[in-house]
Every structure is written in C-alpha cells, then in structure tokens.
Design a protein around this motif. Structure first.
Motif, PDB file in Angstrom:
ATOM      1  N   THR A 132     -21.300 -31.761  61.346  1.00 14.34           N
ATOM      2  CA  THR A 132     -22.722 -31.517  61.124  1.00 14.34           C
ATOM      3  C   THR A 132     -22.876 -30.162  60.462  1.00 14.34           C
ATOM      4  O   THR A 132     -22.178 -29.209  60.830  1.00 14.34           O
ATOM      5  CB  THR A 132     -23.504 -31.514  62.459  1.00 14.34           C
ATOM      6  N   CYS A 133     -23.782 -30.088  59.504  1.00 13.61           N
ATOM      7  CA  CYS A 133     -24.151 -28.806  58.905  1.00 13.61           C
ATOM      8  C   CYS A 133     -25.664 -28.720  58.869  1.00 13.61           C
ATOM      9  O   CYS A 133     -26.334 -29.628  58.378  1.00 13.61           O
ATOM     10  CB  CYS A 133     -23.603 -28.688  57.479  1.00 13.61           C
ATOM     11  N   ASP A 175     -25.046 -23.424  59.783  1.00 15.75           N
ATOM     12  CA  ASP A 175     -24.262 -23.500  61.009  1.00 15.75           C
ATOM     13  C   ASP A 175     -23.668 -24.891  61.008  1.00 15.75           C
ATOM     14  O   ASP A 175     -24.359 -25.872  60.704  1.00 15.75           O
ATOM     15  CB  ASP A 175     -25.130 -23.271  62.252  1.00 15.75           C
ATOM     16  N   SER A 176     -22.400 -24.958  61.294  1.00 12.18           N
ATOM     17  CA  SER A 176     -21.743 -26.255  61.212  1.00 12.18           C
ATOM     18  C   SER A 176     -20.639 -26.359  62.244  1.00 12.18           C
ATOM     19  O   SER A 176     -20.201 -25.359  62.805  1.00 12.18           O
ATOM     20  CB  SER A 176     -21.177 -26.470  59.802  1.00 12.18           C
ATOM     21  N   GLY A 177     -20.217 -27.593  62.473  1.00 11.74           N
ATOM     22  CA  GLY A 177     -19.141 -27.821  63.416  1.00 11.74           C
ATOM     23  C   GLY A 177     -18.815 -29.289  63.517  1.00 11.74           C
ATOM     24  O   GLY A 177     -19.436 -30.132  62.876  1.00 11.74           O
ATOM     25  N   ILE A 178     -17.817 -29.565  64.331  1.00 10.35           N
ATOM     26  CA  ILE A 178     -17.357 -30.931  64.534  1.00 10.35           C
ATOM     27  C   ILE A 178     -17.736 -31.384  65.939  1.00 10.35           C
ATOM     28  O   ILE A 178     -17.747 -30.579  66.881  1.00 10.35           O
ATOM     29  CB  ILE A 178     -15.829 -31.040  64.306  1.00 10.35           C
ATOM     30  N   PRO A 234     -16.699 -30.188  70.266  1.00 16.95           N
ATOM     31  CA  PRO A 234     -17.177 -28.845  70.550  1.00 16.95           C
ATOM     32  C   PRO A 234     -18.568 -28.530  69.983  1.00 16.95           C
ATOM     33  O   PRO A 234     -19.188 -27.568  70.420  1.00 16.95           O
ATOM     34  CB  PRO A 234     -16.122 -27.941  69.924  1.00 16.95           C
ATOM     35  N   GLY A 235     -19.064 -29.287  68.995  1.00 21.57           N
ATOM     36  CA  GLY A 235     -20.422 -29.096  68.510  1.00 21.57           C
ATOM     37  C   GLY A 235     -20.694 -27.677  68.057  1.00 21.57           C
ATOM     38  O   GLY A 235     -19.926 -27.118  67.273  1.00 21.57           O
ATOM     39  N   ILE A 236     -21.782 -27.078  68.569  1.00 21.07           N
ATOM     40  CA  ILE A 236     -22.170 -25.734  68.132  1.00 21.07           C
ATOM     41  C   ILE A 236     -21.148 -24.670  68.538  1.00 21.07           C
ATOM     42  O   ILE A 236     -21.206 -23.538  68.067  1.00 21.07           O
ATOM     43  CB  ILE A 236     -23.572 -25.324  68.644  1.00 21.07           C
TER      44      ILE A 236
END
Length: 193
Positions: free
Chosen positions: A115-116, A68-71, A80-82
């Motif tokens: 993040t991943c 699961d990843s995001g900025i 926005p994260g998750i």
C-alpha cells in the motif's frame, strides 16, 4: 519552475519517485528534504503520509509531497502494515524481510499487498491518494533489484519478484506509481493551472 519538497530522507524513494513521475514533473522541480523527521504516529498510511507532508511544508515553506507505504500479509492480519520500515526494530531491509519470513513460517496463505498513500500539502490544502499492489510473499528472497520487501514480493499476475523487475517495469505497476498517478493530476491542477 515551481519547487516542491519531497518529504523523505530515503534516497531510493527519491530516485524511484523521480522516475515514476517523469513527465508529470514538467514545470515542477522536486527538492530534497533536509529537515527533521516528524513522529509518524498515525494509525493509517494516509495519516502518516500527511504528517510527513505537513512537517516538510511547515519546515520549508514550500508545497510538499510525501508518501507512506508498506507491505501487509493476510495471514498476519495485515501486519507489518504501517510498521513495515521498523518491523524488525532495526530499519534494515534485510532484517525486516527476515522477520516477515519468520512470522509467516510455513503459512500456506502467502497473499499480501503493498500500500502507498501519497500526500500533497500546500498552505491549508491537503490531498491524499492510495495505491494498492496485490501479490504474494515468496518463501525466500529472489532478485537483486528494488529495495525493502521487493525480493520477497511476487506481484499478482507475474512469475518474478518485484526485485527481479527492471526499474521501469516496477515503476509502471507499483503501489507508489498507482498512488502518485492518481495524485499528480490534482497537484498539477493546483500548482500550474
């Protein structure tokens, strides 16, 4: 050859992860996941990665890898994260990028990070590793490579966007390569040794 299901329906992610893992897959065959998508209702990247890996392992009966990843943008309190994949409500990359740029507006603090969380589930064993890739959000998209938020993310220490990097360059330093780089030795030890 030990078969491991990769718990994603995202073709870009399958291609990228296969390239990232390369030699780490020696003796392991990644199999595409054809099952139902679980509800990702965790409140962290780690929780959502485990939800996906558990669901794929349960559905296929095989060991499962997921991520699961995001900025996250500092000025947006980590958003926005998750919620990165659904930030604009459409799951369309260009819409998500546009919403991120709109939310940031003229904000001077453009610091951000990808993040991943990479997860592995086999039987009742679970492993998770996290990789972080710091950088800044550009004022507009630049470059035609990559996917997701890559065109507006300038990695720390570089003068180009992630979308301007060659796949091998990105795969050597990205959040996904960092997370899976930590996880794969543990996966190999569990499955092959």
């Amino acid at each position: 050859m030990i078969r491991v299901v990769l718990a994603t329906h995202n073709a870009h992610k399958v291609e990228e992860l296969t390239r990232i893992l390369g030699p780490a897959l020696d003796g392991i065959e990644l199999v595409a996941y054809e099952g139902p998508e679980p509800v990702e209702d965790g409140d962290t990247f780690e929780a959502n990665a485990l939800i996906k890996a558990r669901a794929a392992a349960a559905f296929t009966g095989m060991p499962a890898l997921a991520d699961d990843s995001g900025i996250s943008a500092t000025a947006l309190g980590g958003a926005p994260g998750i919620h990165s994949a659904r930030f604009a409500g459409t799951r369309v990359d260009a819409d998500n990028v546009a919403k991120l740029l709109q939310e940031l507006g003229d904000e001077r603090d453009r610091s951000a990070w990808f993040t991943c969380a990479a997860a592995f589930v086999v039987g009742d064993e679970e492993m998770v590793e996290v990789g972080v890739w710091p950088g800044t959000v550009l004022d507009e998209p630049v470059g035609g490579g990559g996917f997701g938020y890559d065109p507006v993310f300038k990695p720390e220490g570089l003068s180009v966007s992630a979308a301007e990097l060659r796949p091998d360059e990105k795969n050597a330093i990205s959040h996904r390569s960092r997370a899976f780089g930590q996880l794969m030795p543990r996966v190999r030890a569990r499955l092959l040794e």
